[in-house]
Design an enzyme around this catalytic site. Structure first.
Site, PDB file in Angstrom:
ATOM      1  N   GLU A  93      41.477  38.769  39.202  1.00 11.59           N
ATOM      2  CA  GLU A  93      42.608  39.524  38.675  1.00 11.59           C
ATOM      3  C   GLU A  93      42.637  40.919  39.271  1.00 11.59           C
ATOM      4  OE1 GLU A  93      43.159  39.513  34.504  1.00 11.59           O
ATOM      5  OE2 GLU A  93      43.039  37.330  34.386  1.00 11.59           O
ATOM      6  N   CYS A 106      43.841  48.561  40.478  1.00  9.35           N
ATOM      7  CA  CYS A 106      42.448  48.271  40.143  1.00  9.35           C
ATOM      8  C   CYS A 106      42.106  46.921  40.783  1.00  9.35           C
ATOM      9  CB  CYS A 106      42.312  48.235  38.622  1.00  9.35           C
ATOM     10  SG  CYS A 106      40.654  47.822  38.058  1.00  9.35           S
ATOM     11  N   CYS A 113      30.796  37.949  38.343  1.00 11.81           N
ATOM     12  CA  CYS A 113      29.876  39.079  38.548  1.00 11.81           C
ATOM     13  C   CYS A 113      28.469  38.637  38.166  1.00 11.81           C
ATOM     14  CB  CYS A 113      30.311  40.263  37.685  1.00 11.81           C
ATOM     15  SG  CYS A 113      29.293  41.745  37.949  1.00 11.81           S
ATOM     16  N   CYS A 117      26.586  42.326  32.168  1.00 19.18           N
ATOM     17  CA  CYS A 117      26.588  43.356  31.128  1.00 19.18           C
ATOM     18  C   CYS A 117      27.012  42.683  29.820  1.00 19.18           C
ATOM     19  CB  CYS A 117      27.559  44.487  31.486  1.00 19.18           C
ATOM     20  SG  CYS A 117      27.067  45.373  32.982  1.00 19.18           S
ATOM     21  N   CYS A 120      30.724  42.810  28.536  1.00 18.40           N
ATOM     22  CA  CYS A 120      31.800  42.613  29.523  1.00 18.40           C
ATOM     23  C   CYS A 120      32.194  41.152  29.648  1.00 18.40           C
ATOM     24  CB  CYS A 120      31.329  43.141  30.882  1.00 18.40           C
ATOM     25  SG  CYS A 120      32.489  42.823  32.226  1.00 18.40           S
ATOM     26  N   CYS A 333      40.524  47.350  30.506  1.00 14.73           N
ATOM     27  CA  CYS A 333      39.188  47.199  31.079  1.00 14.73           C
ATOM     28  C   CYS A 333      38.356  46.103  30.446  1.00 14.73           C
ATOM     29  CB  CYS A 333      38.451  48.504  30.850  1.00 14.73           C
ATOM     30  SG  CYS A 333      37.915  49.193  32.354  1.00 14.73           S
TER      31      CYS A 333
END
Ligand code: SAH
Length: 341
Positions: A93, A106, A113, A117, A120, A333
């Site tokens: 995205e 962004c 990933c 985290c 996230c 975010c």
């Protein structure tokens, strides 16, 4: 089809060798770059200043299409979220933010990933693969094509850890920056890292004068390791040392991102600890009220965020509380790709 080259992966020198091998004059590379990076024409047949035989010859040699737009959502504040599909079916995205007279994109650097985290949404999906330089540049070009105008700023804050895909990202930055290619000012680009210390040193070493944001998110190693497993590999001391080297080398101010998680890292004592930690650096602190995507964490109320910010300011730090954009479409975010899974 088998000999197709993905032209968006070329840097300028590679465009020159590519056209040279075709027996074309050097300016042909410039023409191709102009079509792609400036006019956003990704179909060789529409590159009308190339001769017909050249265009016909290129059709099954050269592929320069950016990724396919699988989904577009626009929010009330004009933030746009895109889902991009690459040739192998993988998706990332990106988000387009409207600042009135200019835009910020962004961008993602990886599919998924590896850093996991705890708060996230992307981390939950695991790691699939790195994006190539052409894929990174490609989803920006596709957004510009959709928008019908150039985007002024780029932040590498989408899916993935930019500094774990440094070679491809560096190449993407060079492509974006090159005057014969996209010609975007180097200071218009910002990398956000979870604190990959060797990557920060590599960035300092590269001489690329891009902006740097660091996701600190905690006032000490104990809390940080709970939130960000990467902290076991590169503890805070090591990250701060790398930032000092970076700052000494570049003289640039660093943005510290601090996602505020209720009752986890938002106590007043944490503000004092954080300020002490940052005391030897020239930073700008960005407090990001958490976007609740993982049930275990919640966003602190303004009555907790404001005093936290006030302490940091009293201790001499420049602080900003990030305003949320695109919340109604999950563009905020950490919400990237979450809902579609
Ligand atoms: N891997 C890089 C860049 C991608 S994440 C990094 O960690 O910096 C971009 C930023 O969004 C990071 O600061 C990340 O910690 C933050 N973030 C992730 N999930 C979030 C959420 N749900 N709410 C607010 N910020 C979040």
């Amino acid at each position: 089809m088998s000999e197709m080259t993905y032209g968006l992966d070329f840097n300028y020198d590679q465009w020159r060798s590519f056209t040279e091998e075709l027996g074309e004059p050097a300016y042909r590379a410039d023409q191709l770059c102009q079509w792609i990076y400036q006019k956003k024409i990704f179909d060789v047949n529409r590159m009308t200043n190339l001769s017909k035989p050249l265009r016909e010859g290129l059709v099954d040699k050269l592929y320069v299409q950016p990724p396919f737009s699988a989904k577009v959502q626009t929010s009330q504040d004009k933030t746009v979220k895109f889902l991009w599909r690459f040739l192998d079916g993988n998706e990332v995205e990106s988000v387009l933010m409207d600042h009135g007279n200019h835009h910020t994109a962004c961008l993602s650097t990886q599919v998924g990933c590896p850093l996991r985290c705890d708060f996230c949404a992307t981390g939950r999906q695991g790691f699939v693969r790195n994006l190539t330089a052409g894929e990174i540049v490609g989803h920006l070009l596709a957004m510009e094509s959709w928008l019908g105008q150039d985007i002024k700023n780029v932040v590498f804050m989408g899916m993935g850890e930019p500094l774990l895909n440094w070679d491809n990202l560096k190449k993407a930055i060079e492509i974006l920056n090159h005057p014969k290619m996209r010609g975007m000012g180097i200071r218009r680009m910002t990398i956000s890292t979870a604190g990959v210390a060797p990557g920060i040193l590599a960035l300092a070493e590269s001489g690329l004068d891009v902006g740097l944001s660091v996701s600190i998110h905690a006032p000490n190693d104990e809390i940080r390791s709970r939130l960000m497993p990467v902290n076991d590999r590169y503890p805070m001391g090591q990250v701060i040392d790398a930032l000092k080297v970076y700052q000494k080398k570049t003289g640039s101010r660093i943005t510290v991102e601090y996602v505020m998680l209720k009752k986890v890292n938002d106590e007043t004592e944490h503000a004092y600890e954080l300020a002490a930690l940052l005391s030897d650096l020239d930073v700008y602190v960005n407090l990001i009220p958490y976007n609740p995507v993982i049930e275990r964490y919640s966003r602190p109320s303004a009555s907790r965020v404001a005093p936290f910010a006030a302490i940091l300011r009293k201790l001499g730090l420049e602080v900003d509380v990030r305003k949320e954009k695109g919340a109604d479409i999950d563009a905020a975010c950490g919400q990237l790709r979450g809902r579609s899974e």
